[in-house]
Design a protein around this motif. Sequence first.
Motif, mmCIF file in Angstrom:
data_model
loop_
_atom_site.group_PDB
_atom_site.id
_atom_site.type_symbol
_atom_site.label_atom_id
_atom_site.label_comp_id
_atom_site.label_asym_id
_atom_site.label_seq_id
_atom_site.Cartn_x
_atom_site.Cartn_y
_atom_site.Cartn_z
ATOM 1 N N TRP A 6 55.415 68.202 3.673
ATOM 2 C CA TRP A 6 56.788 68.703 3.743
ATOM 3 C C TRP A 6 57.637 67.974 4.782
ATOM 4 N N ASP B 60 63.183 67.544 7.059
ATOM 5 C CA ASP B 60 62.305 68.621 7.511
ATOM 6 C C ASP B 60 61.180 68.056 8.364
ATOM 7 N N THR C 95 60.457 68.885 -5.552
ATOM 8 C CA THR C 95 60.384 70.328 -5.330
ATOM 9 C C THR C 95 61.512 71.020 -6.085
ATOM 10 N N ARG D 75 61.522 64.189 -2.338
ATOM 11 C CA ARG D 75 61.061 64.002 -0.963
ATOM 12 C C ARG D 75 60.363 62.644 -0.849
ATOM 13 N N ALA E 125 56.560 62.746 0.665
ATOM 14 C CA ALA E 125 55.715 63.891 0.325
ATOM 15 C C ALA E 125 54.293 63.515 -0.040
#
Length: 431
Positions: A40, A85, A183, A226, A229
Amino acid sequence: MLTRFSAKSILLSAVSAVAMMSAAHAADVVQEQAAPGFNWSGLYVGFGVGAGANVHEISGDILPGISLNGIGGEGIYGEATVGYDYMVSQRFLLGALLDAHVGTIKTSLDAFGLDADVKETYGFDAGLRAGYLFTPSTLGYVLGGYAWQKYKLDTNAGFGMDWDQGGYFLGIGAETAINANWTLKGEYRYTRFSTTDDLLSQFGAPDGTLNLDTSRHTFQVAASYRFNAANGGAAGFETPTYNWTGFYVGGGLGAGASVHQIDVPPAGVTFNGLGGEGVFGEASLGYDQDFGSWVAGVMVDARYSGMTSELDLGGGQINLDTDYGFDVLGRVGMKVNEATLAYALAGYSWQHFDLNASDPIGDIIDWGSSGFSVGGGLETAVSDKMTVGIEYRYSQFEKHDFSADLGAPDGSITSTPSFHTVRIDAKYKFN
């Protein structure tokens, strides 16, 4: 007859469910890649669609001691996001984000030959979020930050105006991995803008003549890519084993906004609309059947709501309350990974309304109205018996005729209500 059951209404109500199911279908092919190796931490970009409603409170020196909360609008919007993140521990995440959106959330008035719309055109949000991993592939989070919005008044009478408002937003959401880099998330935001007191300055009126306070309730479904990821750093704890088949009970809390379309045919007036907002509590009972990649089920829920429209007359108030109701719904969902379900729902809804005033007047009119709800959500297992989820619903109810209550001929004044609501709930499955 549900007069607003049109192509526009269906789009407004089903936008979140359609987006969820489309993304989930794509995820089915690559499901095995999603959960174990997902990281993440890192940069992401995303895009989404959403629906919602706003409520404007009007006050000012033009009507001293009087305020109306609210004038309501509804519509859809599209949004693009960039964010970053960082996993600060095995389960906790911190991040920052920047969104830009364009939309059609608006209030419309058609009266005596005048057509007027107040519309949210474009805006942006900048904020922070904090998240907790329920499973290695599913995140629950809260967020907040700064919001800015552009508004525009259009009329057919040769005049118009535009203005902007700044404020803050708060929200909550769930995000789940659907393959190695993508996601899917469902997210609710409450936005409150600061008072605009110079709307009439272009006409020579002093500040404070007319004040506008605006709040907004929205729900969006978004897909994010992402960049990092698949590059290790995945969470090390196990995903709960969960079978969706069985009876369950649930409870939740929610918030949202209502919009009443008021029609006065003898005067040629259509106003969409009279707005209200508030929170509610809900209890549910249901059954799901697990078909492998798919889940289907039925549910019954009951709620008590504080959603209201309020006219403050200085020495008293008149409220239109949306107090209690129930739904009988069916849902169909697809597993986007081991423990998370993306689903769409639809079914019957009933709602009680109460128009009342402060003492000594009390209740004026109350009535119940049937209708329908459609929507969608994300639900994830946190143990072999418990799930948590976020869900959006658009509800529309039958037209109610107030004419007899006001001593007027039938059809002289009617109201057709619709709701945009989001709930966070938890469910316990018995077997």
